[in-house]
Design a protein around this motif. Structure first.
Motif: not given
Length: 808
Positions: A139, A141-142, A157, A219, A284, A350, A353, A357
């Protein structure tokens, strides 16, 4: 939200309208991570009378949607579950009687499939299916989305595989849920006698009736399953399911999680039924979409798992402990519709992150309208209806669709395409812009292409949403970002970057020559890797540098005579088996033809006043690689003369390899020092067509596909028919021919570089670039087998193969 194209049955026969009701039935559709659509129909496409009534599974590439291939047919029982695996290579098909089949591409060919294995759960109506997760999740990374490094921007992740084998390796298989509350696992084994093993378990303590179900991944390697009996007064139950492998068998454990009742959502009509459950993001488990419908209206809710403090009497609450907390479902938002809900599609992966999401919810209603909702507050950002005139500039009777009834919808993995199918098996492809806008920004498109670069996800759906004016700038920005990466990162993602850039330039009328140059660059890199892998150091004690490394260092010196290079090399290190060399002749010939074409293009290239994008003649590293290959070819020619390239020359005593090496060396010296190209070099290059017959290197193969420059000049939506190639989508790239170039008129194998004839009857064709290749190679030396295996899964452009037969 624009309808890009639709593909329907042929409507030329009058009998079609008489038997139209026989073609109706509940159909399913699903999109893979490689943008391959799988869907079901009730009758065959070429059957207008309904004689083949049943349930049939077809697959089609979104870029060539008229070429649909039938995988299998279930004659008596309708298919109720259809899902791709994460890699996009395998498909699970399940029906109402409990029959579960696992299919995969045979030899990675789109229209050739093989059955892996099957399992039968007697009398079980399969409602939902999901493949085991492979544990790979990457993903954006925001907090670091503006970082220049891929390693900081994208992160793997922690996500456990659904089922682990020896050494923690992910197992392959499918989890299914039936209408009686049974959960079953079908796992692929390596045993040829028993290709699959399966196990069953009850979701709850007792079996229960289930009307709708959805499955998502946790997860920690578990599955989250939400089920409903369909009755709005009954709870929506959730379960945590674990599948474990013991020896060659698997077992299932199920644990009940917090459930919830619908609240304040009862419609005016008392006959309210919960029709759909869908997790907002498949990875999610904290958000769930619930749809309930009556005969005239419906509503869609979003529920989220929240941690809530629970008051406990002080006698039971020790002072040293924190407040007791529990997890409960809370209602977040609601969207009301004036028609029953037919289908729901949500985000598959997603990409960032951010929590929660960012995601979208697509709903299809019984009135054939599709609504694009944002996850936040279920706000409608766009909508469309298939029962409206599609074009305002044409007679309404021609394009009015009055009998379209949507059956199912699905979103692409990047979220840029929505696939819909109606009850007759016709498919509709919509373009989805971010947040329901009218266009996509340059930075967002670049980030998504970088995501595809890192994860290997297909980017065809993104190409559908680009504007022609932004493509060159997008390539430049993608290049600038890639060049800032570490050398190791660049080496790892180099081939994928070339594939992405080639597909972008192929979308432009003026970018065909740049796309051809990038294809040649990719082939140079591949041939160099293949040739250098055959070299072995004579001194096994020294592992500092191999023969290829020594040659790369030597090639940078200003030596223009190819024979003088030999004085500095150990001939033993460049000697390979004599039996291998003849099988490499076609690749050797291609390298020599490429060098000829490059030098012959040099005079006209210098005359260009302005040129943008990639040009192979200005790539210093690529030219040096060609020089290295010429040295290796020269050395191998001393071992076995039959492997040398063949030239048609005006003088028999002309040493073509030495001439090509000398001219390329002079060109590299000018390119490396940024000097103006010497007039003497230009004069020698001008004489080349008179000295040597220059063969055609790039073929202008016509292609009938969606992702071509023709797309920008079409009025949307496109009207297509199964089995009929539309003439208005035929595109023939215009490549600048070299003066005096020899045109053979034959089809050339894009992988092996051999002539296949003017109209070969059976070839493999790429669904993205249209390139053709032999189905099977005639030469079976180890070197050629290794070369063929490089292109087994995909074409050199990254597209998938399909068998193409030419009618006599």
């Amino acid at each position: 939200m624009d309808l890009l194209y639709s593909v329907s049955r042929k409507t030329s026969t009058k009998s079609f309208f008489n038997y139209e009701s026989l073609l109706d039935g509940h159909c399913l559709c699903t999109l893979s991570s490689r943008n391959i659509a799988a869907f079901t129909t009730t009758v065959w496409f070429d059957d207008a009378n309904g004689k083949s009534w049943g349930s049939h599974v077809y697959v089609v590439d979104l870029n060539m949607p008229t070429h649909a291939h039938k995988i299998t047919s279930f004659q008596f029982h309708p298919i109720t579950a259809l899902e791709w695996d994460i890699s996009g290579d395998k498909l699970v098909i399940a029906d109402r009687t409990g029959n579960v089949q696992l299919w995969m591409f045979k030899d990675h060919v789109l229209n050739d499939w093989t059955l892996i294995g099957s399992a039968l759960f007697h009398g079980e109506h399969i409602l939902g299916a999901a493949w085991f997760h492979n544990g790979k999740k990457t993903s954006l990374i925001t907090d670091k989305k503006d970082s220049i490094y891929y390693s900081e921007k994208f992160n793997h992740l922690p996500f456990a595989p659904s089922v682990k084998q020896f050494g923690g390796r992910a197992a392959e298989g499918v989890l299914v849920v039936s209408s009686t509350g049974m959960v079953g696992a079908v796992m692929i084994t390596k045993d040829l006698q028993n290709p699959v093993c399966f196990a069953t378990e009850s979701l709850g303590n007792t079996r229960q009736k289930i009307a709708t179900v959805d499955i998502c991944y946790g997860k920690n390697g578990h599955f989250l399953i939400a089920v409903s009996s369909g009755v709005s007064s009954f709870p929506i139950r959730c379960y945590r399911v674990l599948v474990r492998k013991n020896d060659e068998k698997c077992n299932i454990t199920s644990q009940a999680l917090p459930s919830f009742f619908l609240q304040d959502g009862v419609l005016r009509d008392s006959c309210t039924t919960i029709t759909h459950l869908k997790f907002v993001v498949r990875e999610d488990a904290d958000s769930l979409v619930v749809a309930a419908s009556s005969e005239t209206e419906s509503f869609v809710d979003v529920w989220e798992l929240r941690e809530k403090s629970q008051p406990v009497h002080k006698l039971f609450q020790p002072k040293s402990l924190e407040t007791f907390k529990t997890v409960v479902w809370q209602h977040q938002s609601q969207y009301r519709c004036q028609s029953p809900v037919i289908a729901i599609a949500t985000t598959k992966a997603s990409i960032v992150t951010t929590l929660p999401p960012p995601s979208s919810v697509m709903i299809a209603l019984a009135d054939s309208s599709i609504h694009y909702l944002s996850r936040d507050c279920l706000k409608e950002v766009a909508s469309s209806c298939l029962n409206m005139p599609w074009r305002q500039d044409e007679p309404g009777a021609k394009y009015l669709k009055t009998s379209v009834t949507i059956s199912h919808i699905d979103m692409s993995w990047l979220g840029f395409v929505l696939l819909a199918c109606d009850t007759q098996g016709n498919i509709y492809v919509y373009r989805l812009m971010p947040d329901g806008g009218t266009s996509i920004t340059l930075s967002y498109a670049c980030t998504m292409l970088e995501y595809c670069l890192v994860t290997g996800t297909d980017w065809l759906d993104l190409l559908f949403c680009l504007r022609s004016s932004m493509i060159e700038t997008l390539c430049e920005r993608l290049d600038a970002s890639f060049n800032r990466q570490s050398p190791a990162t660049q080496q790892y993602y180099y081939i994928q970057l070339l594939c992405i850039k080639t597909s972008l330039y192929r979308m432009l009328v003026t970018g065909q020559n740049k796309a051809a140059d990038l294809s040649s660059l990719l082939m140079i890199h591949s041939v160099a890797t293949a040739f250098k892998s055959l070299l072995r150091p004579s001194d096994l004690i020294s592992h500092d540098k191999g023969p290829a490394d020594n040659l790369a260092v030597l090639i940078n010196e200003s030596i223009t005579d190819i024979d003088k290079i030999f004085y500095h090399l150990d001939a033993k290190e460049f000697t390979v088996e004599r039996s291998i060399l003849p099988s490499l002749q076609q690749l050797i010939q291609w390298v020599a033809d490429l060098a000829l074409n490059l030098l012959a293009r040099l005079p006209e290239q210098r005359m260009q006043m302005k040129s943008g994008g990639y040009e192979l003649l200005k790539d210093y590293k690529a030219l040096n690689t060609v020089r290295e290959l010429l040295v290796i070819i020269r050395m191998w020619g001393l071992v076995r003369e039959s492997c040398l390239p063949v030239f048609f020359r005006s003088a028999d005593n002309l040493d073509v390899l030495a001439l090509l090496y000398r001219l390329l060396s002079k060109l590299v010296q000018c390119t490396d020092t940024s000097q103006q190209i010497d007039d003497g070099l230009i004069d020698e290059c001008c004489l080349l067509p008179n000295q040597i017959m220059i063969p055609q290197l790039h073929q202008a193969n016509s292609i009938t596909a969606i992702a071509t420059p023709v797309l920008f000049y079409q009025s949307l939506p496109l009207q297509l028919e199964y089995g009929l190639e539309p003439e208005h989508l035929i595109f023939v790239p215009e490549l600048n021919p070299i003066e005096g170039c020899m045109h053979s008129g034959q089809v050339v194998d894009t992988i092996r570089h051999i002539y296949l004839g003017k109209q070969p009857q059976l070839v493999k064709q790429c669904t993205r670039c249209g390139g053709k290749a032999q189905v099977q190679s005639m030469m079976r030396t180890a070197a050629i087998r290794a070369w063929d295996q490089r292109w087994t899964r995909a074409c050199r452009c990254g597209g998938i193969w399909r068998i193409h037969k030419t009618s006599p």
